[in-house]
Scaffold this motif. Structure first.
Motif, PDB file in Angstrom:
ATOM      1  N   SER A 107       0.769  -1.270  -0.073  1.00  0.00           N
ATOM      2  CA  SER A 107       0.088   0.069  -0.019  1.00  0.00           C
ATOM      3  C   SER A 107       0.886   1.302   0.054  1.00  0.00           C
ATOM      4  CB  SER A 107      -0.862   0.154   1.364  1.00  0.00           C
ATOM      5  OG  SER A 107      -0.055   0.080   2.345  1.00  0.00           O
ATOM      6  N   ARG A 108       0.017   2.378  -0.189  1.00  0.00           N
ATOM      7  CA  ARG A 108       1.015   3.473  -0.165  1.00  0.00           C
ATOM      8  C   ARG A 108       1.734   3.947   1.195  1.00  0.00           C
ATOM      9  NH1 ARG A 108      -2.338   8.034  -2.370  1.00  0.00           N
ATOM     10  NH2 ARG A 108      -1.378   9.395  -0.729  1.00  0.00           N
ATOM     11  N   GLU A 109       1.008   3.406   2.286  1.00  0.00           N
ATOM     12  CA  GLU A 109       1.385   3.835   3.618  1.00  0.00           C
ATOM     13  C   GLU A 109       2.584   2.906   3.744  1.00  0.00           C
ATOM     14  OE1 GLU A 109      -2.592   2.774   4.221  1.00  0.00           O
ATOM     15  OE2 GLU A 109      -1.790   4.316   2.759  1.00  0.00           O
ATOM     16  N   GLY A 110       2.420   1.778   3.427  1.00  0.00           N
ATOM     17  CA  GLY A 110       3.747   0.721   3.405  1.00  0.00           C
ATOM     18  C   GLY A 110       4.843   1.167   2.739  1.00  0.00           C
ATOM     19  N   LYS A 111       4.707   1.676   1.560  1.00  0.00           N
ATOM     20  CA  LYS A 111       5.822   2.364   0.908  1.00  0.00           C
ATOM     21  C   LYS A 111       6.422   3.662   1.679  1.00  0.00           C
ATOM     22  CE  LYS A 111       4.305   1.005  -3.599  1.00  0.00           C
ATOM     23  NZ  LYS A 111       3.535   1.409  -4.842  1.00  0.00           N
ATOM     24  N   ALA A 112       5.254   4.302   2.047  1.00  0.00           N
ATOM     25  CA  ALA A 112       5.948   5.580   2.736  1.00  0.00           C
ATOM     26  C   ALA A 112       6.941   4.775   4.103  1.00  0.00           C
ATOM     27  CB  ALA A 112       4.789   6.244   3.324  1.00  0.00           C
ATOM     28  N   ARG A 113       6.247   3.925   4.709  1.00  0.00           N
ATOM     29  CA  ARG A 113       7.126   3.435   5.935  1.00  0.00           C
ATOM     30  C   ARG A 113       8.404   3.099   5.394  1.00  0.00           C
ATOM     31  NH1 ARG A 113       7.343  -1.396   9.782  1.00  0.00           N
ATOM     32  NH2 ARG A 113       6.957  -2.749   7.688  1.00  0.00           N
ATOM     33  N   LEU A 114       8.713   2.309   4.567  1.00  0.00           N
ATOM     34  CA  LEU A 114      10.147   1.968   4.085  1.00  0.00           C
ATOM     35  C   LEU A 114      10.886   3.106   3.650  1.00  0.00           C
ATOM     36  CD1 LEU A 114       9.041  -1.019   1.924  1.00  0.00           C
ATOM     37  CD2 LEU A 114       9.964  -0.998   4.015  1.00  0.00           C
ATOM     38  N   GLN A 115      10.016   4.264   3.273  1.00  0.00           N
ATOM     39  CA  GLN A 115      11.046   5.428   2.627  1.00  0.00           C
ATOM     40  C   GLN A 115      11.401   5.866   4.035  1.00  0.00           C
ATOM     41  OE1 GLN A 115      11.562   6.200  -0.115  1.00  0.00           O
ATOM     42  NE2 GLN A 115      10.062   5.288  -1.361  1.00  0.00           N
ATOM     43  N   ILE A 116      11.387   5.607   5.152  1.00  0.00           N
ATOM     44  CA  ILE A 116      12.007   6.267   6.386  1.00  0.00           C
ATOM     45  C   ILE A 116      13.364   5.729   6.596  1.00  0.00           C
ATOM     46  CG2 ILE A 116      12.137   5.917   9.051  1.00  0.00           C
ATOM     47  CD1 ILE A 116       8.888   5.802   9.183  1.00  0.00           C
ATOM     48  N   LEU A 117      13.463   4.431   5.987  1.00  0.00           N
ATOM     49  CA  LEU A 117      14.801   3.930   6.079  1.00  0.00           C
ATOM     50  C   LEU A 117      15.560   4.514   4.920  1.00  0.00           C
ATOM     51  CD1 LEU A 117      14.178   0.102   6.215  1.00  0.00           C
ATOM     52  CD2 LEU A 117      15.217   1.294   7.880  1.00  0.00           C
ATOM     53  N   ARG A 118      15.032   5.157   3.838  1.00  0.00           N
ATOM     54  CA  ARG A 118      15.967   5.891   2.872  1.00  0.00           C
ATOM     55  C   ARG A 118      16.277   7.178   3.441  1.00  0.00           C
ATOM     56  NH1 ARG A 118      14.208   8.353  -2.475  1.00  0.00           N
ATOM     57  NH2 ARG A 118      13.464   9.700  -1.121  1.00  0.00           N
ATOM     58  N   GLU A 119      15.596   7.701   4.260  1.00  0.00           N
ATOM     59  CA  GLU A 119      15.707   9.203   4.668  1.00  0.00           C
ATOM     60  C   GLU A 119      16.937   9.140   5.769  1.00  0.00           C
ATOM     61  OE1 GLU A 119      11.880  10.295   5.998  1.00  0.00           O
ATOM     62  OE2 GLU A 119      10.992   9.933   3.889  1.00  0.00           O
ATOM     63  N   THR A 120      17.017   8.029   6.675  1.00  0.00           N
ATOM     64  CA  THR A 120      17.721   8.143   7.844  1.00  0.00           C
ATOM     65  C   THR A 120      18.519   6.758   8.000  1.00  0.00           C
ATOM     66  OG1 THR A 120      17.980   8.545  10.133  1.00  0.00           O
ATOM     67  CG2 THR A 120      15.916   7.597   9.566  1.00  0.00           C
TER      68      THR A 120
END
Ligand code: ADP
Ligand code: MG
Length: 694
Positions: A604-617
């Motif tokens: 889902s979109r939220e699922g992807k957003a959650r994984l993006q946290i790892l990209r950010e920090t």
């Protein structure tokens, strides 16, 4: 009849319980009638009413009455018997993987069945797998509906659910005459709108037919919350007792200051970071006191926890004592052995190791040298906790990646010295412990945090992409290996699953071995024998294998600086903190490192957003906080703590909101009603108390 306190009333007082059955119950820690009352249901099923097929939702456990439409054998991945049944509201499919011809033939069209089972997703809509069923040809033949919800208990061999229910039923009858003592202060009882503990227990064992089963299954009923609160409180109090107990022992005094460790510092190619210095100073204060230290050092992967341990170890040896370092696997023990030998042997210290793979003779010799104090520092696995290990003067035990060990294991290091002294303990972990958990589950420990990485680290570059692009990713792996790098490829499952669609390590191993024939590929997962796993990991570490396909078993501590690419399939199935741990396996060498998160097509979109946290920090603590916000501590920790986090009714994630009240109430009890605190611990731990405390 005069009824004694239920904690004194043996289960043999109940009808149908003889000495032999009492022994069986003892395996569940049930000895008294009170123990039985505190042996709480894990969940409930509803046999009070017959549901209509149309009203069912996935995961419902329900009773149905329906007639057979059709029964046939289906040849899918596994041969199965599929039976279609209908009631007035709709059609439903039953699936049997184990069946015989007679059974198939018994499902004649039009026969009426009463069924009981769980609704699960099937290939073409909801199904019941292997439901209980009975033909309803004559009404006398049928299962009766029940007057109350049916509790499902944790069991052991030799005890059935009906038998356990019958016993609990009898125990409940004693409640009115001999209610268990109320041990919570009044205000805490009122918080849950509960009149008495007896009432809560009776309800939780046998909720009435009109109870809200969803609320009960979620553990949110006020009566359940009342009991969960008391259980969390008992766990908090046990940890406080461990603290108090610990203060009764004497530990050797060790001076740790710059002077004491200068020779070690002179040897190192770098100087400690400010965070390492600060944490070492906290450790130094504990070591300098005559009471045993119980301190946990948390620090992100790569933050340099080993050096803090090494500084403490060096000072300890200089003060004339021995040191033990315990790691959860032989691979990690070997890594520590290499580091410690490199740092300490030039300074004249004797470092050895004790692991399962040594021969009996080698072990005997190591044990002998330990006891003679010829060895200064011993590194090992849980073998170090075992009985024959004795020290002349162990003053410091360092426990790495503590979540693999239980409290009782750690505390077994007491009593290994010739004299009565007890070693200081330094526990290290890369899994940040959220504050709420620290307050209860780890309340026996003091905490230090290394919140800074050594300078010059290149953060791991992380990308989040779809599994559709796997072919391109394999090409990238080929290129990295051609340049001499090594690669991890992580899958959430070991083998193909009937119910879950996610990458599995066995198939991925086949695919990658075929796609990259020129490359040595190794496979490790949790079902291998420990030795096999270690051998394959070692092959990767030594560079014989260039690509390691693995499940999350590689999470902890493995250090292969030459590995610079990590691929994680279906990362949406894992917690962020866990993903961060996995990612920490790369970025340890001089090369720029990459982590590729290959998510599945249903994310889902939220699922992807959650994984993006790892990209950010790349900051593990920040990730842990965000993860905790999203998922709660139970899932966050992922693994259950060995032995000491087995709750009967409480749940870390669900009940996190109770923690601060638990802590406050616990401290109040210890202060004003220590006898009530002890009784609470007795009630919830019973004989397990020895286990928890020693
Ligand atoms: P972890 O906290 O994950 O156990 P380690 O102790 O294995 O981390 O340290 C990771 C790496 O960083 C090791 O190679 C170690 O030698 C190196 N290291 C530790 N402290 C420092 C420092 N102050 N400066 C530079 N490198 C350091
Ligand atoms: Mg480490």
């Amino acid at each position: 009849m005069q009824v004694p306190s239920l904690s004194k009333l043996e289960v043999t007082a109940l009808k149908g319980v003889g000495n032999k059955f009492a022994q069986t119950l003892a395996r569940l820690d049930i000895q008294s009638v009170q123990d039985l009352l505190f042996h709480l249901p894990q969940r409930y099923v509803d046999r009070t009413r017959i549901r209509s097929i149309a009203s069912l939702r996935l995961n419902d456990v329900a009773m149905l009455q329906a007639s057979v439409l059709d029964a046939r054998i289906v040849f899918g991945r596994r041969r199965s018997l599929q039976v279609k049944v209908e009631d007035d509201s709709g059609v439903m499919s039953l699936r049997f993987f184990h069946f015989n011809a007679a059974q198939k033939n018994s499902f004649e069209q039009g026969r009426v069945l009463r069924l009981f089972g769980e609704v699960r997703p099937g290939p073409a809509g909801p199904e019941m797998y292997h439901p209980e069923y009975e033909f309803f040809d004559t009404p006398e033949n049928a299962q009766e509906t029940e007057a109350r919800l049916t509790p499902i208990y944790p069991l052991t061999e030799g005890v059935s659910q009906p038998r356990m229910r019958a016993l609990t039923q009898q125990a409940i009858e004693f409640l009115a005459q001999s209610p268990p003592e109320e041990l919570l202060p009044d205000m805490d009882n009122h918080r849950f709108r509960v009149h008495s503990l007896a009432e809560a227990l009776a309800y939780v064992h046998f909720p009435p037919a009109d109870a809200d089963i969803q609320q009960l299954l979620a553990g949110q009923h006020p009566y359940q919350q009342r009991l969960a609160f008391e259980e969390l409180l008992a766990h908090f109090l046990v940890k406080q007792f461990i603290r108090a107990e610990n203060r009764r022992f004497d530990a050797p005094t060790v001076t740790l200051n710059r002077n004491a460790i200068q020779p070690l510092l002179d040897q190192l190619p770098f100087s400690p970071t400010a965070a390492q210095e600060r944490v070492t100073a906290e450790v130094a204060r504990d070591l300098n006191a005559s009471k045993p230290m119980l301190r946990m050092v948390q620090g992100d992967v790569g933050s340099g926890k080993t050096l803090v341990a090494a500084m403490a170890a060096y000072a300890t040896v200089q003060a004339g004592y021995q040191v033990a370092v315990v790691a959860p696997t032989e691979i990690l023990a070997e890594q520590h052995l290499q580091n410690f030998r490199r740092w300490f042997e030039p300074l004249g210290l004797k470092v050895e190791w004790l692991v399962g793979r040594l021969t009996a003779k080698q072990k005997r010799e190591v044990l002998e040298r330990l006891h003679q104090r010829e060895t200064d520092i011993v590194i090992g696995t849980h073998a170090l906790f075992e009985e024959p290990v004795r020290f002349r003067c162990l003053a410091l035990a360092v426990i790495d990646e503590q979540h693999r060990f239980g409290v009782h294991q750690r505390l077994s290091l007491r009593g290994k010295n010739d004299d009565d002294s007890v070693p200081h303990q330094l526990v290290m972990t890369a899994t940040p412990i959220p504050r709420t958990l620290a307050m209860t589950s780890y309340a026996e420990l003091d905490f230090s945090i290394i919140d800074e990485l050594p300078p010059g680290r290149k953060p791991v570059q992380t990308v989040v992409i779809s599994q559709d692009r796997k072919v391109a990713v394999i090409e990238r792996v080929r290129a990295a290996i051609a340049e001499g790098r090594q690669v991890y490829w992580v899958c959430p499952l070991i083998e193909e699953s009937e119910t879950l669609s996610a990458a599995n390590a066995e198939d991925t191993f086949e695919t990658l071995s075929t796609a990259l024939p020129e490359t040595g590929v190794a496979l490790v997962h949790g079902r291998l024998k420990a030795q096999e796993k270690e051998e394959r990991m070692a092959a990767f570490k030594q560079g014989e294998a260039r690509l390691l396909v693995a499940t999350t078993v590689i999470e902890v501590g493995v250090d292969v600086p030459n590995a610079s690419v990590m691929i994680i399939e279906n990362p949406e199935r894992l917690g962020l903190a866990q993903l961060h741990q996995l990612r920490g396996r790369v970025g340890r060498g001089s090369e720029e490192s990459h982590c590729i998160l290959l998510y599945g097509d249903k994310l889902s979109r939220e699922g992807k957003a959650r994984l993006q946290i790892l990209r950010e920090t790349n900051d593990g603590f920040q990730i842990a906080e965000r993860d905790l916000e999203m998922r709660g501590p139970g899932e966050f920790l992922g693994t259950r703590q060995a032995g000491d986090m087995l709750y009967r009714i409480a749940d870390h994630q669900r009940d996190a909101h109770l923690f601060s009240a638990v802590q406050e109430c616990g401290l109040r009890l210890l202060d004003a009603h220590p006898e009530a605190a002890q009784k609470l611990v007795d009630r919830w731990f019973g004989r397990r108390q020895h286990y928890a405390l020693a």
